[in-house]
Design a protein around this motif. Structure first.
Motif, PDB file in Angstrom:
ATOM      1  N   ASN A   1      -7.280   0.718  -6.987  1.00 31.43           N
ATOM      2  CA  ASN A   1      -6.501   1.458  -5.998  1.00 31.43           C
ATOM      3  C   ASN A   1      -5.090   1.753  -6.477  1.00 31.43           C
ATOM      4  OD1 ASN A   1      -8.785   0.901  -4.544  1.00 31.43           O
ATOM      5  ND2 ASN A   1      -7.780  -0.263  -2.927  1.00 31.43           N
ATOM      6  N   TYR A   2      -4.378   0.718  -6.923  1.00 34.59           N
ATOM      7  CA  TYR A   2      -2.940   0.838  -7.110  1.00 34.59           C
ATOM      8  C   TYR A   2      -2.523   1.109  -8.551  1.00 34.59           C
ATOM      9  CZ  TYR A   2      -3.558  -1.475  -2.639  1.00 34.59           C
ATOM     10  OH  TYR A   2      -3.980  -1.801  -1.369  1.00 34.59           O
TER      11      TYR A   2
ATOM     12  N   ASP B   1       2.181  -6.435   5.893  1.00 34.76           N
ATOM     13  CA  ASP B   1       1.345  -7.186   4.969  1.00 34.76           C
ATOM     14  C   ASP B   1       0.389  -6.211   4.294  1.00 34.76           C
ATOM     15  OD1 ASP B   1       2.358  -9.791   5.568  1.00 34.76           O
ATOM     16  OD2 ASP B   1       1.251  -9.714   7.457  1.00 34.76           O
ATOM     17  N   LEU B   2      -0.068  -6.569   3.116  1.00 38.74           N
ATOM     18  CA  LEU B   2      -0.976  -5.685   2.395  1.00 38.74           C
ATOM     19  C   LEU B   2      -2.363  -5.729   3.030  1.00 38.74           C
ATOM     20  CD1 LEU B   2      -1.605  -3.812   0.026  1.00 38.74           C
ATOM     21  CD2 LEU B   2      -2.131  -5.855  -1.346  1.00 38.74           C
ATOM     22  N   LYS B   3      -2.791  -4.593   3.561  1.00 42.30           N
ATOM     23  CA  LYS B   3      -4.155  -4.455   4.088  1.00 42.30           C
ATOM     24  C   LYS B   3      -4.963  -3.750   3.015  1.00 42.30           C
ATOM     25  CE  LYS B   3      -6.703  -2.811   8.168  1.00 42.30           C
ATOM     26  NZ  LYS B   3      -7.230  -4.111   8.553  1.00 42.30           N
TER      27      LYS B   3
ATOM     28  N   LEU C   1      -0.461   2.077  -2.070  1.00 48.85           N
ATOM     29  CA  LEU C   1       0.126   0.772  -1.795  1.00 48.85           C
ATOM     30  C   LEU C   1       1.066   0.845  -0.602  1.00 48.85           C
ATOM     31  CD1 LEU C   1       0.595  -2.196  -2.618  1.00 48.85           C
ATOM     32  CD2 LEU C   1       2.429  -1.386  -4.126  1.00 48.85           C
ATOM     33  N   ALA C   2       1.907   1.881  -0.567  1.00 45.05           N
ATOM     34  CA  ALA C   2       2.823   2.052   0.565  1.00 45.05           C
ATOM     35  C   ALA C   2       2.045   2.246   1.864  1.00 45.05           C
ATOM     36  CB  ALA C   2       3.753   3.234   0.312  1.00 45.05           C
ATOM     37  N   GLU C   3       0.973   3.046   1.807  1.00 41.66           N
ATOM     38  CA  GLU C   3       0.159   3.285   3.001  1.00 41.66           C
ATOM     39  C   GLU C   3      -0.512   2.000   3.481  1.00 41.66           C
ATOM     40  OE1 GLU C   3      -1.095   7.889   1.772  1.00 41.66           O
ATOM     41  OE2 GLU C   3      -2.534   6.247   1.629  1.00 41.66           O
ATOM     42  N   ASP C   4      -0.978   1.176   2.539  1.00 42.04           N
ATOM     43  CA  ASP C   4      -1.704  -0.039   2.909  1.00 42.04           C
ATOM     44  C   ASP C   4      -0.777  -1.113   3.459  1.00 42.04           C
ATOM     45  OD1 ASP C   4      -3.938   1.277   2.101  1.00 42.04           O
ATOM     46  OD2 ASP C   4      -4.283   0.095   0.288  1.00 42.04           O
ATOM     47  N   ILE C   5       0.452  -1.159   2.980  1.00 44.11           N
ATOM     48  CA  ILE C   5       1.415  -2.112   3.550  1.00 44.11           C
ATOM     49  C   ILE C   5       1.838  -1.647   4.936  1.00 44.11           C
ATOM     50  CG2 ILE C   5       3.764  -3.033   3.321  1.00 44.11           C
ATOM     51  CD1 ILE C   5       3.298  -3.281   0.360  1.00 44.11           C
TER      52      ILE C   5
ATOM     53  N   ALA D   1       6.961   1.239  -0.186  1.00 46.04           N
ATOM     54  CA  ALA D   1       6.163   0.051   0.105  1.00 46.04           C
ATOM     55  C   ALA D   1       7.071  -1.143   0.379  1.00 46.04           C
ATOM     56  CB  ALA D   1       5.223  -0.246  -1.070  1.00 46.04           C
ATOM     57  N   ALA D   2       8.092  -1.305  -0.454  1.00 46.16           N
ATOM     58  CA  ALA D   2       9.033  -2.414  -0.261  1.00 46.16           C
ATOM     59  C   ALA D   2       9.782  -2.277   1.058  1.00 46.16           C
ATOM     60  CB  ALA D   2      10.018  -2.465  -1.429  1.00 46.16           C
TER      61      ALA D   2
END
Length: 609
Positions: A433-434, A220-222, A210-214, A43-44
């Motif tokens: 979610n996270y 950006d976080l979706k 979280l990684a998928e959403d970023i 994610a980072a």
């Protein structure tokens, strides 16, 4: 002997209570924790790579700087007088001592209520351990009294102007929501238990999401609020039959298939907001206003805005009126031969429609015979929490950022709207979610909410400055196409709908806007909020609406004279609009004699940001 058995039973129960906070398999827990950290690293990396490539850029520090400046004003009042500062500190200290004394009593007495109880409606603290476990109970109560204390500091600061106080309240609420112990693994008993019970598998799933959403948000976080895999536009959402009968670089114009033999002579043109996609009015057959209007005998046309990119950077409100509303009116005349239409605008689509009506009045264009505004602001004196994001410094910073790419990224605008109800639209999904690692359930309304759009630079800048910042539209100072707009020139009949719990277009703001039009205004107040109050089919028999006298004076005074009606406002609107003109003609088929460009809902609506 009996006493010994009772004691052992209590000890076993205590052991069982304690055991739930320990990992079942420490080795497996360590492996899952390492895997969760690996997913967090991904994610980072997505966040960093998007910024290194220029795909995503942080707008500026303007919002953060504004928050610091606002809090400084509050602090200045309390710290400038040692007595006031001591009084504020003593009050908080007294609250903590109250919690401590309460905890001591609970150790020796039964049925002692919390010193600082949470509201029964507060979903964050429903788990029994928040009250039963001394550690979590103290955390909860300490958080609640501190949050209330901070809010009281804002309300008690006498040196604040109303705009600054409004900002301070908003920022305190955002920080309070963010810092809730329910949002953190080690301070939420339910999360802690689930983590131990699964040996950390929830964190692996959560960090992967979280990684998928970023990655989905391109740096950006979706934030996912619904299971998007269960919906497909045109297949199980936005399914009312119709055709795209016209298209330009900004809009597609849709005409819907009739379901009646006769139709009203005046067509209905719907102008939806470009900040969201039009199919909020066509979510599913049971909740579709578009389908319902067709079934009542209206020939329905809808504007579907393009999801803009750098090609649309310079298009302003004049272009959106010319290539959106006027283009649709030309299309309707070509399709039906009618020069008189009923128009309906939703949210900012209604604000654009109002500006367009003022411009068309100045130019002698009388094709729109009546206008319906759904949760629409034309005066922004009481525009609610969105005004927090609008001041000269923040708009300049936003303008500079939008000039680089030509548009405002969809994620940023979606986040701003979600912040208006962070306790419902942000933190529950962050936790679920996270941290819990549970994918959200499919929900068409939240799928639509996440299907956000980019905002063209010139268009968005005009909107923020002329409406929220300077309130030019209602004050007769807004200029388009070289003409100054005057809403009093709009003398056609108006149906003006507000919703009682609206956090985007507050009812007080919508009501105030009624006085600026030059013609008769029918004001109706619906129950619920910005979406549920509008999308309320009669068959559901939910909520209510109020109708009453002319919208004059204050909203509270109007409410005192208004009549409450059960159910949906839709039939009331239909009665109003057919009362203006109920002449009928043979129902019109879309694209008759011509080849349609596409089936509804069209191509523009399918482009995801």
């Amino acid at each position: 002997m009996a006493h010994e058995k009772q004691t052992n039973g209590a000890e076993n129960q205590a052991d069982s209570t304690v055991e739930q906070y320990f990992a079942k398999d420490p080795q497996r827990f360590a492996q899952n924790l390492a895997q969760a950290l690996e997913e967090l690293g991904k994610a980072a990396a997505s966040w960093r790579q998007a910024r290194e490539s220029g795909e995503s850029t942080d707008i500026s520090a303007a919002p953060l700087a504004d928050m610091v400046k606002t809090f400084s004003r509050v602090s200045e009042y309390w710290l400038s007088d040692p007595a006031r500062a001591l009084e504020a500190q003593t009050r908080l200290f007294g609250e903590f001592m109250g919690i401590w004394a309460n905890a001591i009593r609970r150790m020796s007495e039964d049925n002692i209520a919390d010193y600082a109880p949470a509201s029964e409606r507060d979903k964050r603290f429903q788990d029994p351990e928040w009250g039963r476990n001394a550690f979590f109970s103290f955390l909860k109560q300490a958080y609640l009294v501190t949050a209330r204390w901070a809010a009281d500091l804002v309300d008690g600061a006498d040196n604040l102007d109303e705009a600054t106080r409004h900002k301070a309240r908003f920022y305190v609420e955002q920080m309070s929501q963010a810092l809730s112990p329910s949002n953190f693994l080690l301070t939420n008993p339910e999360l802690y238990r689930e983590t131990m019970a699964s040996d950390g598998e929830n964190l692996v799933r959560g960090m992967r999401m979280l990684a998928e959403d970023i990655a989905a948000g391109k740096g950006d976080l979706k934030l996912r609020q619904s299971d998007a895999s269960k919906f497909k536009v045109g297949e199980n959402i936005a399914t009312t039959p119709g055709k795209v009968i016209a298209r330009n670089r900004l809009v597609e114009v849709l005409q819907y298939e009739p379901t009646t033999k006769k139709a009203f002579k005046r067509p209905l043109l719907i102008v939806p907001p470009w900040i969201n996609k039009f199919y909020i009015l066509d979510l599913n057959p049971k909740r579709s206003f578009i389908r319902w209007a067709v079934e009542q005998g209206h020939t329905v046309f809808v504007i579907s805005w393009i999801n803009p990119d750098e090609r649309h950077a310079c298009l302003d409100w004049g272009d959106y009126i010319d290539e959106g509303i006027r283009f649709a009116l030309d299309t309707i005349e070509q399709a039906t031969g009618e020069k008189q239409v009923n128009a309906m605008g939703y949210c900012v689509g209604g604000t654009l429609l109002a500006a367009g009506l003022a411009l068309m009045a100045a130019e002698g264009d009388r094709r729109i015979a009546s206008a319906t505004f759904l949760t629409t602001q034309v005066d922004f004196t009481f525009a609610g929490d969105l005004k927090v994001f609008v001041d000269e410094e923040q708009i300049k910073a936003l303008d500079a950022a939008m000039r680089e790419r030509g548009f405002l990224d969809a994620t940023r605008m979606a986040t701003a709207f979600n912040m208006l109800r962070a306790g419902d639209l942000i933190w529950p999904y962050v936790v679920n979610n996270y941290l819990r690692g549970q994918a959200p359930l499919p929900f068409d309304l939240l799928y639509w909410n996440s299907d956000s759009t980019r905002l063209a630079a010139a268009n968005h800048s005009y909107y923020l400055r002329n409406c929220y910042l300077e309130n030019n539209l209602s004050q007769g100072r807004a200029v388009l196409r070289g003409k100054t707009l005057h809403l009093e020139d709009v003398d056609i009949p108006i149906f003006n709908l507000a919703t009682r719990e609206d956090h985007i277009a507050p009812a007080k703001s919508v009501f105030l806007g009624s006085r600026f039009f030059g013609g008769p205004v029918e004001f109706v107040l619906a129950g619920s909020g910005h979406i549920a109050g509008v999308i309320n089919p009669p068959e559901m028999k939910k909520y209510q609406f109020w109708s009453g006298p002319k919208p004059e004076g204050e909203l509270d005074d109007w409410m005192a004279q208004a009549k409450e009606n059960a159910g949906s406002w839709w039939p009331r609107w239909h009665e109003w609009i057919t009362g203006l003109d109920n002449e009928e003609v043979k129902a019109r088929k879309p694209a008759k004699g011509k080849k349609a460009l596409a089936d509804a809902p069209g191509d523009y609506v399918r482009t995801r940001a």
